[in-house]
Structure formats: structure tokens, C-alpha cells
Design an enzyme around this catalytic site. Structure first.
Site, PDB file in Angstrom:
ATOM      1  N   GLU A 363       0.948  -1.151  -0.061  1.00 22.79           N
ATOM      2  CA  GLU A 363      -0.087  -0.062  -0.107  1.00 22.79           C
ATOM      3  C   GLU A 363       0.936   1.274   0.171  1.00 22.79           C
ATOM      4  O   GLU A 363       0.411   2.213   0.603  1.00 22.79           O
ATOM      5  CB  GLU A 363      -0.855  -0.117   1.221  1.00 22.79           C
ATOM      6  CG  GLU A 363      -2.299   0.169   0.889  1.00 22.79           C
ATOM      7  CD  GLU A 363      -3.027  -1.025   0.358  1.00 22.79           C
ATOM      8  OE1 GLU A 363      -2.444  -1.781  -0.078  1.00 22.79           O
ATOM      9  OE2 GLU A 363      -4.644  -0.902   0.403  1.00 22.79           O
TER      10      GLU A 363
HETATM   11  N1  COS Z   1      -6.111  11.586  -4.287  1.00 24.38           N
HETATM   12  C1  COS Z   1      -6.691  12.097  -5.017  1.00 24.38           C
HETATM   13  N2  COS Z   1      -5.844  12.279  -5.912  1.00 24.38           N
HETATM   14  C2  COS Z   1      -4.612  12.409  -6.013  1.00 24.38           C
HETATM   15  C3  COS Z   1      -4.003  11.765  -4.985  1.00 24.38           C
HETATM   16  C4  COS Z   1      -4.785  11.099  -3.667  1.00 24.38           C
HETATM   17  N3  COS Z   1      -4.437  10.754  -2.710  1.00 24.38           N
HETATM   18  N4  COS Z   1      -2.613  11.668  -4.785  1.00 24.38           N
HETATM   19  C5  COS Z   1      -2.279  12.324  -5.947  1.00 24.38           C
HETATM   20  N5  COS Z   1      -3.496  12.679  -6.696  1.00 24.38           N
HETATM   21  C6  COS Z   1      -3.437  13.212  -7.771  1.00 24.38           C
HETATM   22  C7  COS Z   1      -2.699  14.754  -8.113  1.00 24.38           C
HETATM   23  O1  COS Z   1      -3.696  15.575  -7.461  1.00 24.38           O
HETATM   24  C8  COS Z   1      -2.558  14.851  -9.286  1.00 24.38           C
HETATM   25  O2  COS Z   1      -3.517  15.397 -10.095  1.00 24.38           O
HETATM   26  P1  COS Z   1      -3.329  16.381 -11.120  1.00 24.38           P
HETATM   27  O3  COS Z   1      -2.962  15.572 -12.350  1.00 24.38           O
HETATM   28  O4  COS Z   1      -4.883  16.838 -11.509  1.00 24.38           O
HETATM   29  O5  COS Z   1      -2.285  17.311 -10.725  1.00 24.38           O
HETATM   30  C9  COS Z   1      -2.309  13.257  -9.914  1.00 24.38           C
HETATM   31  O6  COS Z   1      -3.009  12.618  -9.062  1.00 24.38           O
HETATM   32  C10 COS Z   1      -0.840  13.030  -9.837  1.00 24.38           C
HETATM   33  O7  COS Z   1      -0.231  12.984  -8.724  1.00 24.38           O
HETATM   34  P2  COS Z   1       1.288  13.045  -8.403  1.00 24.38           P
HETATM   35  O8  COS Z   1       1.785  14.015  -9.452  1.00 24.38           O
HETATM   36  O9  COS Z   1       1.526  13.394  -6.918  1.00 24.38           O
HETATM   37  O10 COS Z   1       1.511  11.591  -8.968  1.00 24.38           O
HETATM   38  P3  COS Z   1       2.990  11.052  -8.711  1.00 24.38           P
HETATM   39  O11 COS Z   1       3.342  10.141 -10.237  1.00 24.38           O
HETATM   40  O12 COS Z   1       4.356  12.126  -8.362  1.00 24.38           O
HETATM   41  O13 COS Z   1       3.030   9.736  -7.623  1.00 24.38           O
HETATM   42  C11 COS Z   1       3.101   9.127  -5.463  1.00 24.38           C
HETATM   43  C12 COS Z   1       2.902  10.213  -6.234  1.00 24.38           C
HETATM   44  C13 COS Z   1       4.557   8.674  -5.454  1.00 24.38           C
HETATM   45  C14 COS Z   1       2.742   9.493  -4.000  1.00 24.38           C
HETATM   46  C15 COS Z   1       2.245   8.038  -5.808  1.00 24.38           C
HETATM   47  O14 COS Z   1       2.510   7.304  -7.110  1.00 24.38           O
HETATM   48  C16 COS Z   1       2.094   6.696  -4.874  1.00 24.38           C
HETATM   49  O15 COS Z   1       1.438   6.902  -3.836  1.00 24.38           O
HETATM   50  N6  COS Z   1       2.831   5.613  -5.429  1.00 24.38           N
HETATM   51  C17 COS Z   1       3.037   4.228  -4.436  1.00 24.38           C
HETATM   52  C18 COS Z   1       1.601   3.605  -5.194  1.00 24.38           C
HETATM   53  C19 COS Z   1       1.350   2.577  -4.383  1.00 24.38           C
HETATM   54  O16 COS Z   1       0.803   2.664  -3.025  1.00 24.38           O
HETATM   55  N7  COS Z   1       1.373   1.072  -4.642  1.00 24.38           N
HETATM   56  C20 COS Z   1       0.844   0.074  -3.918  1.00 24.38           C
HETATM   57  C21 COS Z   1      -0.293  -0.275  -4.151  1.00 24.38           C
HETATM   58  S1  COS Z   1      -0.714  -1.720  -3.756  1.00 24.38           S
HETATM   59  S2  COS Z   1      -1.043  -2.865  -5.351  1.00 24.38           S
END
Ligand code: COS
Length: 380
Positions: A363
Site C-alpha cells: 500500500e
Molecule cells: N487522492 C486523489 N488524487 C490524488 C492523490 C490522492 N491521494 N494523490 C495524488 N493525486 C492526484 C494529484 O492531485 C495529481 O492530479 P493532477 O494531475 O490533476 O495534478 C495526480 O493525482 C498525480 O499526482 P502526483 O503528481 O502526486 O503523482 P506522482 O506520479 O508524483 O505519484 C506518489 C505520487 C509517489 C505518491 C504515488 O505514485 C504513490 O502513492 N505511489 C505508491 C503507489 C502504491 O501505493 N502502490 C501500492 C499499491 S498496492 S497494489
């Protein structure tokens, strides 16, 4: 064990129900099932009959209509006996949470009730070989063809991919990066959709982790969740909720480890007295209890914020980060308190340690949680 927060009667009732189930139905088989990597889907059905597979989902769709504040208690109790079943309930719950928030009325009515009743199992499939933390880089494609999308690719790390019937799966419908991703509902048995290898893991063996292979899978267009391009945001908002459930799971495994350590420290005698009377041991136990309680408060806060309809991404990441690091430390210290016995399979402490490790990774790794927390603090 202390209770850091006064629970409501409903919360206590759900916790007691889950605790009774875990002790009666999971505990008798857990060591053998872990050794055999055996998952028993019928136990999910039984959990469903108790109302524990759809705790945070509305009664309209067959859920219990409660909040995450109650849900975390149930997950903690399951995890105190076996992390795998807590994760199974959490993932089946996550499918429902996504559908309830983003699905059409038809999607909700078609898929949620059987998941909430534990009659079917849910899966969440985001990661791929080249996109773990960088979830927005996923490469599985979904190409529109008339009334269908045609999906091709390989997904990794899908919990219970072999026993699930309903999959919430992310695929690329557009441009590179997060904005080109969409979420689909896939059903087990769709032509071209099958399981690949099962991962051989360090622990958590009752929870099967599967590769999923998609070869020209034709998914009806009405199985798109939200709009094209919404998939990444749906996945991220789902993970916010999922992180609370993993944090609750960490509380369970840590508490179990603490209980084993306390019991051992009272019984095991060296130099003519119980080892718990030596400060080297008793201080470790005191620290374990403080860390557990502190984590619990963070988990309860994240759940309470979610239940109240407030933003909770940052608080969920803080709870997941702290609770899973705490579980790793507490389970490692439990092995230490048990000494040589702790390193054997005669006691569950080494299993708890192996189960805790994965919680720092799933997660979103704990490094990703720090990214989420720091970005929230440093944004303009
Ligand atoms: N809720 C809703 N929208 C979200 C969000 C959230 N919690 N987090 C990010 N977003 C949105 C952002 O607002 C952005 O929107 P816009 O394009 O309109 O600006 C978009 O999603 C992209 O967000 P961001 O630029 O932050 O994406 P990144 O590629 O930089 O990724 C991380 C950020 C690293 C935090 C994210 O990829 C992540 O959580 N990775 C881990 C994935 C994970 O947990 N995997 C395990 C899965 S279990 S199979």
C-alpha cells in the site's frame, strides 16, 4: 494491555466479534495454513455472515454502514491471529469502497452486495513490473473497441488474484503518466484474463500474491469506473483508505507480539528470577507498549478524520508509516525477548516478524508515505 482510547459500544462489539472469530476459526489452523500457504475462502464467507467483510460500506449495498473507526478494530483483531486474513478483508473492502464512491448505480448494485456478504472476494490491481512506487508509469493498455475496451498487459503483486472474482484494475487508456490511466472492473473468467505465477514470499503465506496476465481481454465499456483518465486519482484515493487498513493490521500483529513477549518474560526464569524482572527486558517491553499505543492513536485519528468526511491523506500516510515501522520494531524485539526460542517456529514471534515486514512495503512503501507527508507539508 492498555486501551489508549475509549471505544464506543458499537466499536467494542465489532472488535469482540472479530476477536471471537479469529480465535475460534483462524487460530486452530493458522500455523499449518501458513506452512502450507493455504487460504480458505470459506472463512471469508463466514466473516461475511458476521457482517465483517463490508464494515465501512452502506447498508443499501449490503454493508454494515459503519465507519473506519469500527473497521480498524475488526482488522486489528484478525491480524492479531493472522495478517493474511486481515489483508484479505481489507482488500475485499477496498474494492467496495472504490465502487461505492466512484461506481455507477448499476456497478454498485451488481458488484458490492456479494463482496459485502463475503460471497465473493475482491482484488485491487495497480502495480506492474516497472511501476511499483511510480504507479503512474503503468503500461497495461486498454483500447476502446466499440462497446468494449481491449486490455493487454501483465500486472504484479495482486493480493488474492487467484481467489477473487471482482478486480478493480488500472490500465492505460491515454497519454503517458498518471493522467492517462483508467480504472476497470474485471471479472474472473473473462476470456484472456488469467493468473500467472504465485510469488514465493518471506511470510504472510495464507495471502496469495499473484501475477495477472491480460491477453486481449474484452471488458464491457460499462465496466469503466469513473471517466477515462480518472484511474490514477481513484487508485490514490483508494490507497489513502487502504493505508489506514494496513496500519490497523500492523497494530494487530504488534499486539500479538507484545503479548507473547510479556507472557514469556513472566514465565522464563534465568539467574533465579523471571527475565521480566531484569531491566534489559522490562524496558524493552515498556517501549513496545508505548509504541503500540502511540501508533493506535495515529490510526484512530486517521479513521476518525475519514469518518467525519475530512481530508485524511496525510494522516493516513502518517498512521501507515508509524504503525508499520512500530510493528517491525515490536515484533523484532519480541523475538529478542524470547531469545533462542523466538528464532524457532515453536513460538509465533518469528512469524509475526515476517508478517510485519511486508506491511512496511505494501500500500505504498514507507518511503512513499514520507513523500506524501512531506509534499502535503511543503506544498504552496
Ligand atoms: N487522492 C486523489 N488524487 C490524488 C492523490 C490522492 N491521494 N494523490 C495524488 N493525486 C492526484 C494529484 O492531485 C495529481 O492530479 P493532477 O494531475 O490533476 O495534478 C495526480 O493525482 C498525480 O499526482 P502526483 O503528481 O502526486 O503523482 P506522482 O506520479 O508524483 O505519484 C506518489 C505520487 C509517489 C505518491 C504515488 O505514485 C504513490 O502513492 N505511489 C505508491 C503507489 C502504491 O501505493 N502502490 C501500492 C499499491 S498496492 S497494489
Amino acid at each position: 494491555m492498555t486501551t489508549p482510547f475509549v471505544e464506543s459500544p458499537v466499536h467494542a462489539e465489532i472488535r469482540a466479534l472479530a476477536r471471537k472469530f479469529a480465535r475460534q476459526e483462524l487460530a486452530p489452523h493458522v500455523e499449518q495454513d501458513e506452512a502450507d500457504a493455504r487460504f480458505r475462502p470459506e472463512l471469508i464467507q463466514k466473516l461475511g455472515e458476521l457482517g465483517l467483510t463490508g464494515v465501512p460500506v452502506g447498508e443499501t449495498y449490503g454493508g454494515a454502514g459503519l465507519g473506519y473507526s469500527e473497521y480498524i478494530g475488526a482488522l486489528e483483531e484478525l491480524a492479531a491471529v493472522n495478517t493474511g486474513y486481515a489483508i484479505s478483508v481489507a482488500v475485499t473492502g477496498l474494492s467496495q469502497v472504490i465502487l461505492e464512491k466512484y461506481g455507477t448505480e448499476e456497478q454498485k448494485q451488481r458488484y458490492i452486495p456479494s463482496l459485502a456478504a463475503g460471497q465473493s472476494i475482491g482484488a485491487f490491481s495497480l502495480s506492474e513490473a516497472g511501476s511499483g512506487s511510480d504507479a503512474g508509469a503503468l503500461r497495461t493498455t486498454a483500447v476502446r473497441d466499440g462497446g468494449h475496451y481491449v486490455l493487454n498487459g501483465t500486472k504484479l503483486w495482486t493480493t488474492q488474484g487467484d481467489s477473487a472474482s471482482t478486480f478493480l484494475l488500472m490500465a492505460r487508456t491515454g497519454e503517458a503518466g498518471p493522467r492517462g490511466i483508467s480504472t476497470f472492473i474485471l471479472e474472473k473468467g473473462m476470456p484472456g484474463f488469467r493468473c500467472g505465477k504465485q510469488e514465493k514470499k518471506m511470510g504472510c503465506h495464507t495471502s496469495h500474491t499473484m501475477e495477472l496476465i491480460l491477453e486481449n481481454v474484452r471488458v464491457p465499456a460499462q465496466n469503466l469506473v469513473g471517466r477515462e483518465g480518472d484511474g490514477f486519482k481513484i487508485a490514490m484515493s483508494a490507497l489513502d483508505s487502504g493505508r489506514i487498513t494496513i496500519a490497523a493490521t500492523a497494530l494487530g500483529v504488534a499486539r500479538a507480539a507484545l503479548e507473547v513477549a510479556v507472557s514469556h518474560a513472566k514465565q522464563r526464569e534465568q539467574f533465579g528470577k523471571p527475565i521480566g524482572e531484569f531491566q534489559g527486558v522490562s524496558f524493552m517491553i515498556a517501549d513496545m507498549a508505548v509504541q503500540y499505543d502511540a501508533a493506535k492513536l495515529l490510526v484512530q485519528r486517521a479513521a476518525a478524520l475519514r469518518d467525519a468526511g475530512h481530508a485524511f491523506s496525510q494522516e493516513a500516510a502518517m498512521a501507515k508509516l508509524f504503525a508499520t515501522d512500530m510493528a517491525m520494531k515490536v515484533t523484532t524485539d519480541a523475538v529478542q525477548v524470547l531469545g533462542g526460542s523466538g528464532y524457532t517456529q515453536d513460538f509465533p514471534a518469528e512469524r509475526y516478524m515476517r508478517e510485519a515486514k511486508v506491511l512496511q512495503i505494501v500500500e505504498g512503501t514507507n518511503q512513499v508515505q514520507r513523500v506524501v507527508i512531506a509534499r502535503a507539508l511543503l506544498k504552496d
